[in-house]
Structure formats: C-alpha cells, structure tokens
Design an enzyme around this catalytic site. Sequence first.
Site, PDB file in Angstrom:
ATOM      1  N   ASP A  34     -12.231  -0.571 -11.264  1.00 46.07           N
ATOM      2  CA  ASP A  34     -11.494  -1.961 -11.643  1.00 46.07           C
ATOM      3  C   ASP A  34     -12.093  -2.150 -12.997  1.00 46.07           C
ATOM      4  OD1 ASP A  34      -9.932  -4.223 -12.883  1.00 46.07           O
ATOM      5  OD2 ASP A  34      -9.702  -5.009 -10.988  1.00 46.07           O
ATOM      6  N   ASP A  61     -11.181   5.595 -15.051  1.00 48.40           N
ATOM      7  CA  ASP A  61     -10.148   5.208 -14.692  1.00 48.40           C
ATOM      8  C   ASP A  61      -9.072   5.864 -13.799  1.00 48.40           C
ATOM      9  OD1 ASP A  61      -7.264   5.556 -15.850  1.00 48.40           O
ATOM     10  OD2 ASP A  61      -7.542   6.716 -17.997  1.00 48.40           O
ATOM     11  N   ASN A  88      -5.318  -0.926  -3.377  1.00 51.34           N
ATOM     12  CA  ASN A  88      -4.841  -2.297  -3.998  1.00 51.34           C
ATOM     13  C   ASN A  88      -4.452  -1.875  -5.441  1.00 51.34           C
ATOM     14  OD1 ASN A  88      -4.070  -4.893  -4.718  1.00 51.34           O
ATOM     15  ND2 ASN A  88      -5.963  -4.753  -5.748  1.00 51.34           N
ATOM     16  N   TYR A 153       7.886   1.799  -9.887  1.00 52.20           N
ATOM     17  CA  TYR A 153       6.452   1.017  -9.023  1.00 52.20           C
ATOM     18  C   TYR A 153       6.719   0.803  -7.896  1.00 52.20           C
ATOM     19  CZ  TYR A 153       3.894  -3.416  -7.618  1.00 52.20           C
ATOM     20  OH  TYR A 153       4.121  -4.419  -7.027  1.00 52.20           O
ATOM     21  N   LYS A 157       5.386   2.445  -4.687  1.00 53.35           N
ATOM     22  CA  LYS A 157       5.214   1.647  -3.008  1.00 53.35           C
ATOM     23  C   LYS A 157       5.353   1.789  -2.030  1.00 53.35           C
ATOM     24  CE  LYS A 157       2.238  -1.236  -4.942  1.00 53.35           C
ATOM     25  NZ  LYS A 157       1.025  -0.887  -4.807  1.00 53.35           N
TER      26      LYS A 157
END
Length: 248
Positions: A34, A61, A88, A153, A157
């Site tokens: 993260d 990154d 995630n 996005y 997914k």
Amino acid sequence: MNGRTILYTGAAGGLGLETSLLLMRRGATLVAIDNDAAKVAALREAAAPIDTGRLVVSTVDLSDLTGFRAELDRLLAELGGFDIVINNAAIYPSKPFEDFSIEEHQRVQRVNVDAGIVAVQAALPGMRARGFGRILNISSITLSGGWANLSPYVASKGALIGLTRAWAREFGPYGITVNAIAPGAFPTDAEKIHPDPEGYNRMVLDAQAIKRRGSAEDIAAAIAFFAGDAASFITGQTLHVNGGWVMA
C-alpha cells in the site's frame, strides 16, 4: 493461519485494514502492499498490539509493473514464498466514457488487473512446489451494471472474474484454489466520488435486502473463509457480499 504468508495489495485501505488485522490475529505473516502513507501509518498503529514481526509493509507503486516484480522477488528471497495472494488494490477514476483517454484506461487496467497478474506469477512457483495456495481476487458489485462513469474500473473488475475462473481451472491440480469476492457498496473513501452522500446512502439501503450498511468486518470474514482450510474444495467461484443488493 499460523505459518502462512499472505501477500495483500491495498492492505491498508478502507476494506483492507480490518482484513489485515483479522489475518494477523489468526497467526499469518502479512505482506501489506500500500502506498497511502496515512493509511499505512494507521495499519502499523492498529497492528502494533498483535505484531510480533509478522507485518511487512511495502509502498511500491503498482502502476510500475517492473518495479513491483522486482520488489516481490526481493520479498520472496526474504520470506521464502507467499501462501496466499489477495489482489485487492484498485483505482476508480469517475467520468463519462468518452472523456477517458486510452492511457487512462490502460492505467486502471495496469493497477487493478496487471499488478494482480504479476503477483500471481511471482507466487505461483512456490505454491506449486508446496502443493498449496489460495488466490483471492476482489471484484465489485459494479460489474452487475447500474453505475455510470466507471467504465475502466468495471472492465477491470470483470477481467478479475475471468482470471479467477481461468486460474482456478489451471492451478487446481496443484492444490491451489482461486476465488473472487464482489463487495457491494461499503462506506469507504471510494464513496467520496458521489456528489450527494446522503442521497447515495438512501439509495443503497433501498436497494439492499438487509437494511444496514456493510462493514469492513463483513469483507474480512469472507476473505478469511476463502483463505482458510474450510474452503479447500471451493474454487472458481465469486461470492457476492452486498446485503442482497444483487443476487447471483
């Protein structure tokens, strides 16, 4: 989870923090990827009472796939392998489809999907050698339709669902399961893209069969189930955790 090493991208985010803590409480070593400094600091603070050297943080990154793979190779040399991979991390720019450049589409794909591919490529040899592995891809309720201005996005997914099924078929003979979780609408920073928070909250509750907002603990419980031994005969599946908004 004792003895398991988990690679978790987006581990300090709105849905990641509680899962990270739950997995560590169950004995896992957590490799948290993260690059949000404030959220990483919050994870370190929250994990301090249970961290006995089992929290490893990397701020690499994910849009730099070459750099990400180099960091994973370094971590593999240090830790010996990843038993569980949780893909995630995601970015979710919002605007009409025609306003996105192809470069913006590609960046979303790179962070949300390609980084997960890199993570699995790094972890897979060790999983195969051990005859054990758990791979979890975090998808989204947006894939069911009903959300405008999120096309890159949503496409990313959907790609994760496809990879879940392809990987499950290919990796199953090696004792590796691959599943996806599709969260519904959770009150995290992601909701800040909506201009009318109160109206959005009402819309969510009207759509759900269960009349409360989801919590990070709801996602943490689902991830812990798929990551554990109780789910050893479940693979290629997508679990919808959305309070009955979308039923599949």
